[in-house]
Design a protein around this motif. Structure first.
Motif, PDB file in Angstrom:
ATOM      1  N   ALA A 157     -19.132  56.118  99.849  1.00 28.31           N
ATOM      2  CA  ALA A 157     -18.927  57.463 100.389  1.00 28.31           C
ATOM      3  C   ALA A 157     -18.230  58.338  99.348  1.00 28.31           C
ATOM      4  O   ALA A 157     -18.565  59.518  99.192  1.00 28.31           O
ATOM      5  N   ALA A 158     -17.282  57.763  98.615  1.00 26.07           N
ATOM      6  CA  ALA A 158     -16.597  58.509  97.555  1.00 26.07           C
ATOM      7  C   ALA A 158     -17.582  58.936  96.485  1.00 26.07           C
ATOM      8  O   ALA A 158     -17.572  60.094  96.052  1.00 26.07           O
ATOM      9  N   LEU A 159     -18.430  58.017  96.057  1.00 29.03           N
ATOM     10  CA  LEU A 159     -19.408  58.343  95.022  1.00 29.03           C
ATOM     11  C   LEU A 159     -20.375  59.432  95.486  1.00 29.03           C
ATOM     12  O   LEU A 159     -20.760  60.307  94.706  1.00 29.03           O
ATOM     13  N   ALA A 160     -20.741  59.398  96.761  1.00 29.99           N
ATOM     14  CA  ALA A 160     -21.612  60.443  97.311  1.00 29.99           C
ATOM     15  C   ALA A 160     -20.903  61.802  97.272  1.00 29.99           C
ATOM     16  O   ALA A 160     -21.528  62.827  96.948  1.00 29.99           O
ATOM     17  N   GLU A 161     -19.614  61.814  97.579  1.00 28.24           N
ATOM     18  CA  GLU A 161     -18.861  63.070  97.539  1.00 28.24           C
ATOM     19  C   GLU A 161     -18.688  63.567  96.106  1.00 28.24           C
ATOM     20  O   GLU A 161     -18.782  64.765  95.846  1.00 28.24           O
ATOM     21  N   PHE A 162     -18.438  62.643  95.167  1.00 24.54           N
ATOM     22  CA  PHE A 162     -18.341  63.058  93.764  1.00 24.54           C
ATOM     23  C   PHE A 162     -19.672  63.663  93.304  1.00 24.54           C
ATOM     24  O   PHE A 162     -19.688  64.680  92.612  1.00 24.54           O
ATOM     25  N   ALA A 163     -20.783  63.041  93.694  1.00 27.48           N
ATOM     26  CA  ALA A 163     -22.101  63.563  93.319  1.00 27.48           C
ATOM     27  C   ALA A 163     -22.329  64.954  93.909  1.00 27.48           C
ATOM     28  O   ALA A 163     -22.831  65.852  93.221  1.00 27.48           O
ATOM     29  N   ALA A 164     -21.949  65.130  95.160  1.00 26.50           N
ATOM     30  CA  ALA A 164     -22.088  66.443  95.801  1.00 26.50           C
ATOM     31  C   ALA A 164     -21.211  67.477  95.097  1.00 26.50           C
ATOM     32  O   ALA A 164     -21.628  68.626  94.892  1.00 26.50           O
ATOM     33  N   LEU A 165     -20.020  67.072  94.721  1.00 34.24           N
ATOM     34  CA  LEU A 165     -19.103  67.975  94.024  1.00 34.24           C
ATOM     35  C   LEU A 165     -19.671  68.388  92.675  1.00 34.24           C
ATOM     36  O   LEU A 165     -19.667  69.567  92.315  1.00 34.24           O
ATOM     37  N   SER A 187     -20.338  72.056  91.715  1.00 32.52           N
ATOM     38  CA  SER A 187     -19.356  72.562  90.745  1.00 32.52           C
ATOM     39  C   SER A 187     -19.422  71.712  89.480  1.00 32.52           C
ATOM     40  O   SER A 187     -18.550  70.873  89.228  1.00 32.52           O
ATOM     41  N   PRO A 188     -20.453  71.906  88.663  1.00 30.76           N
ATOM     42  CA  PRO A 188     -20.662  71.031  87.513  1.00 30.76           C
ATOM     43  C   PRO A 188     -19.560  71.069  86.458  1.00 30.76           C
ATOM     44  O   PRO A 188     -19.503  70.175  85.612  1.00 30.76           O
ATOM     45  N   ASP A 189     -18.661  72.040  86.518  1.00 33.17           N
ATOM     46  CA  ASP A 189     -17.550  72.101  85.559  1.00 33.17           C
ATOM     47  C   ASP A 189     -16.273  71.440  86.086  1.00 33.17           C
ATOM     48  O   ASP A 189     -15.244  71.485  85.414  1.00 33.17           O
ATOM     49  N   TYR A 190     -16.329  70.821  87.250  1.00 32.30           N
ATOM     50  CA  TYR A 190     -15.141  70.189  87.836  1.00 32.30           C
ATOM     51  C   TYR A 190     -14.969  68.808  87.191  1.00 32.30           C
ATOM     52  O   TYR A 190     -15.434  67.798  87.695  1.00 32.30           O
ATOM     53  N   VAL A 191     -14.317  68.790  86.052  1.00 30.83           N
ATOM     54  CA  VAL A 191     -14.208  67.612  85.196  1.00 30.83           C
ATOM     55  C   VAL A 191     -13.626  66.379  85.906  1.00 30.83           C
ATOM     56  O   VAL A 191     -14.125  65.266  85.707  1.00 30.83           O
ATOM     57  N   PRO A 192     -12.591  66.506  86.737  1.00 36.29           N
ATOM     58  CA  PRO A 192     -12.039  65.296  87.366  1.00 36.29           C
ATOM     59  C   PRO A 192     -13.060  64.505  88.188  1.00 36.29           C
ATOM     60  O   PRO A 192     -12.923  63.283  88.333  1.00 36.29           O
TER      61      PRO A 192
END
Length: 104
Positions: free
Chosen positions: A36-44, A48-53
């Motif tokens: 679920a975390a990885l899915a949220e990171f992918a959505a982020l 927002s492709p510049d959201y480096v974290p």
């Protein structure tokens, strides 16, 4: 209200809220739900492709679960974004992480 519910509520009101989406991904990690975390990171990253974290934590999560090749892809993408946006701290951390994985 628990953290997941609160963050989901924020995202219902503002789906583009990068900070809330990152927080949701991190909370999924804290609760032992890496997929679920990885899915949220992918959505982020998609929104927002510049959201480096998001790249960095996605890569760390992938490494933790033995998905080295996918982690390297995230690191390479994140390093490129960190260079482009001038985020020297994240650039150094992700470069060191990539070096630890044996890729230069």
């Amino acid at each position: 209200m628990d953290k997941l519910a609160a963050l989901n509520e924020i995202l219902q009101l503002d789906p583009a809220n990068a900070f809330a989406r990152y927080g949701l991904a991190m909370e999924h990690i804290a609760q032992g739900n890496p997929e679920a975390a990885l899915a949220e990171f992918a959505a982020l990253i998609a929104r927002s492709p510049d959201y480096v974290p998001a790249y960095q934590m996605s890569a760390q999560t992938l490494v933790t679960f033995g998905r080295t090749e996918a982690a390297l892809e995230q690191l390479n993408a994140g390093i490129a974004v960190a260079q482009r946006t001038g985020n020297q701290h994240a650039l150094a951390e992700m470069s060191a992480m990539r070096d630890e994985l044996g890729i230069r």
